[in-house]
Design a protein around this motif. Structure first.
Motif, PDB file in Angstrom:
ATOM      1  N   ARG A 187      13.086 109.585  37.058  1.00 49.33           N
ATOM      2  CA  ARG A 187      12.220 108.903  38.030  1.00 49.33           C
ATOM      3  C   ARG A 187      11.286 107.903  37.364  1.00 49.33           C
ATOM      4  O   ARG A 187      11.004 106.834  37.896  1.00 49.33           O
ATOM      5  N   TYR A 202      10.688 104.696  44.865  1.00 51.03           N
ATOM      6  CA  TYR A 202      11.330 105.539  45.869  1.00 51.03           C
ATOM      7  C   TYR A 202      12.766 105.105  46.083  1.00 51.03           C
ATOM      8  O   TYR A 202      13.678 105.936  46.128  1.00 51.03           O
ATOM      9  N   MET A 237       6.371 114.660  46.104  1.00 53.95           N
ATOM     10  CA  MET A 237       5.467 115.808  45.999  1.00 53.95           C
ATOM     11  C   MET A 237       5.261 116.195  44.542  1.00 53.95           C
ATOM     12  O   MET A 237       6.193 116.119  43.738  1.00 53.95           O
ATOM     13  N   LEU A 257       2.510 110.958  39.614  1.00 52.79           N
ATOM     14  CA  LEU A 257       1.585 110.526  40.656  1.00 52.79           C
ATOM     15  C   LEU A 257       0.443 111.541  40.767  1.00 52.79           C
ATOM     16  O   LEU A 257       0.697 112.740  40.879  1.00 52.79           O
ATOM     17  N   VAL A 260      -3.284 113.839  45.891  1.00 54.89           N
ATOM     18  CA  VAL A 260      -4.509 114.378  46.486  1.00 54.89           C
ATOM     19  C   VAL A 260      -4.288 115.857  46.846  1.00 54.89           C
ATOM     20  O   VAL A 260      -5.169 116.694  46.666  1.00 54.89           O
ATOM     21  N   GLY A 302       2.206 117.721  48.874  1.00 51.73           N
ATOM     22  CA  GLY A 302       2.068 116.302  49.207  1.00 51.73           C
ATOM     23  C   GLY A 302       1.594 116.154  50.646  1.00 51.73           C
ATOM     24  O   GLY A 302       1.749 117.081  51.442  1.00 51.73           O
TER      25      GLY A 302
END
Ligand SMILES: *Cc1c(COP(=O)(O)O)cnc(C)c1O
Length: 356
Positions: A187, A202, A237, A257, A260, A302
């Motif tokens: 990724r 993505y 996620m 990533l 949050v 996520g």
């Protein structure tokens, strides 16, 4: 650019609402949009003409750089309505900071905070009927930025469009997911754009994820690109592993990533005196823990699904099953997070943000 020079937000209301045509009990995630959207253009070195207008198509030159070089980033957040009809956001400052961090990595100019928050809250207020009550119901909010300058020379655009769309989302339970641990595709790489919510990250995952789907796995857990020895995260996620009563998750890096939901789960776990280790998690230690019965849970975290329990993972053509835990960490954090988001519990960390 002087980001403190506030520009007046122009609001053009739709003549009629489409809400009557929407079946809120049969929503496909992300495919229905609310009545209004936000648009703001970057030109001549500044963001200008912030406007809320009826949701509708754009006219963009096919020569716009976004179509050729993928200079585009996005965010994902949600608005929730509590039982009294108040509407809340969850940690919106995190999303604001992150879209600018993503933009910076993609050589896109940062967006001013005052315009972001005014646009976001006005948009949610105007379309408040689109946020439905009930645990799990929400209005998914999609801010994004794209390069609009016309020209196919490979250089950063001098013009951009910042937009916010909103899409009603239902409490959805997709069942536990089966995942494949990546052994060939990657990724993100060191120094790459994995830590940015860059559109191309993505698109690049769809092909290997389709291959996993054909084998019966809904998601891929990506590993480090160099040796595929360490578990990193899933497509949209972050991932947690529960080994006995310890929670493990990969540390944030330029390949991962900074979710949050991830940081909220870590805060809740620490508050509840659960040991959390943010460190490289090797595939071999998880396989070993699965074999000797110490691996209790794996779950993704996520905004879209909040928490997704994993029921099985595959590695080297062997499938390792996990027992569903009704009272496990995954279900507990999901409930704790959703209760805070929907104003059904205390908010000890000050995460809720009242819109109206
Ligand atoms: C958006 C995203 C996440 C989750 O972030 P949240 O802020 O929790 O929604 C995790 N991983 C990737 C790759 C993402 O794009």
């Amino acid at each position: 650019m002087n980001s403190s020079t506030k520009q007046k937000l122009d609001i053009q209301k739709a003549e009629s609402s489409r809400i009557g045509q929407v079946d809120f009990n049969n929503l496909t995630f992300g495919s229905t949009f609310s009545d209004h959207m936000f648009e703001c253009d970057y030109k001549d070195g500044e963001w200008q003409n912030p406007t809320i207008k009826p949701y509708g198509p754009l006219t963009i030159s096919p020569g716009a750089k976004v179509f050729h070089y993928g200079q585009a980033v996005f965010e994902g957040m949600k608005a929730y309505k509590d039982d009294d009809g108040k509407v809340w956001l969850f940690r919106p400052e995190e999303n604001f900071n992150r879209i600018n961090k993503s933009s910076k990595r993609m050589a896109i100019p940062e967006f001013p905070k005052d315009i972001f928050f005014e646009a976001l809250t006005e948009l949610v207020k105007i379309d408040k009927e689109w946020v439905k009550k009930g645990l799990g119901n929400s209005l998914y909010i999609r801010p994004f930025v794209m390069a609009t300058q016309v020209g196919v020379s490979a250089s950063p655009s001098t013009e951009y469009k910042f937009m916010i769309l909103m899409s009603p989302a239902q409490a959805y339970y997709t069942g536990d997911v089966k995942v494949e641990i990546a052994e060939h595709y990657s990724r993100s790489a060191n120094g790459g754009v994995g830590a940015a919510k860059a559109a191309g990250n993505y698109g690049a995952q769809f092909f290997p994820t389709n291959l996993a789907r054909e084998k019966g796995f809904q998601q891929v857990i990506w590993t480090d690109a160099s040796k595929h020895e360490y578990l990193e995260e899933a497509g949209t996620m972050n991932v947690f592993f529960r080994v006995n009563d310890t929670l493990l998750t990969a540390p944030i890096s330029d390949r991962i990533l900074d979710g949050v939901t991830r940081k909220s789960v870590i805060a809740l776990a620490k508050r509840d005196n659960i040991t959390v280790e943010e460190r490289p998690v090797s595939v071999s230690e998880i396989v070993e823990a699965a074999k000797n019965g110490n691996l209790k849970e794996i779950f993704g975290a996520g905004t879209a699904a909040v928490i997704s329990p994993v029921s099985a993972f595959s590695y080297h053509d062997t499938v390792y099953d996990l027992e569903h835990q009704d009272n496990g960490f995954a279900m507990r954090f999901k409930k704790e997070l959703m209760d805070i988001q929907h104003n059904r519990s205390e908010d000890p960390f000050g995460w809720r943000y009242e819109v109206l």
